[in-house]
Write a protein that holds these residues in place. Sequence first.
Motif: not given
Length: 299
Positions: A128-133
């Motif tokens: 979803k965001t290309q990120s994790v936390c």
Amino acid sequence: MPENQLIATSIKSLPLLHKGKVRDIYEIDDKHLLIVTTDRLSAFDVVMSEPIPFKGFVLTQMADFWFNKLSFVVANHLSGIAPESVIAENEVIQVKNRAIVARKLKALPIEAIVRGYLSGSGWKDYQKTQSVCGIKLPQGLKESAKLSEPIFTPSSKEAVGSHDENISYEECEARVGKDIASQIQEISIKLYQEASNFALTKGIIIADTKFEFGLDDQNRLVLIDEILTPDSSRFWPLDQYREGASQPSFDKQFIRDWLENSGWNKTPPPPSLPEDVINKTSQKYLEAFKKLTGQDIKK
């Protein structure tokens, strides 16, 4: 219920302090707790109706193995007192090889999650965001990809029946303080690196894991709860690892996958687990223990 299954304890010689998702905790005195690991299984923060045979034995003995192996990194909550010595004789069967006497500490309200591979909720976040936390990751990573270095992605520690939530590092600092958050991050990554390097020599990838910490009476960090078990970690067989898909595993991911496909809405009550799913999960726990420690569990 058979000897290899314990869904709930009934110890009368000590006061019951807390019944968690998996563990029953009794108070011994103002400095010590008796922690008994049952065969209950929790998935998506809901406790299943059926026990998993041998699970409590595996979790207790595997955590003990790692606590001893990694004691040079950080102190842990083990007291060295035999659980059999603090209860009535007719209750010994409930604690033998599935309980510990732990030091009483102030538990911190976060779970310290370290990820070395992109899987589970981390993979969902990344899509979803290309990120994790909130941690930005390179574009184009595939499911189960090995990260260039392990990342620290804390979550909240919620009460039984509530879902733990991924939180940012800033939220972690707000909950425990900047200094403690920094120590937790550093120690957690060190623990993960030491454990994952060892596990690779045994043919197991530790994709991710969670640690919990407490403070002693001098405000020093102490490792508590369980560590590096099939309940708190994703264990993958090294010889079957293939980037780009979900992996076969030695942990409760097998039951999570079954639940995901069952149509269950992840709120109580849980669906009944088929016998073959229960038995296969039990076998996976036992196999993980044998592969990692080279020992058979004590029953």
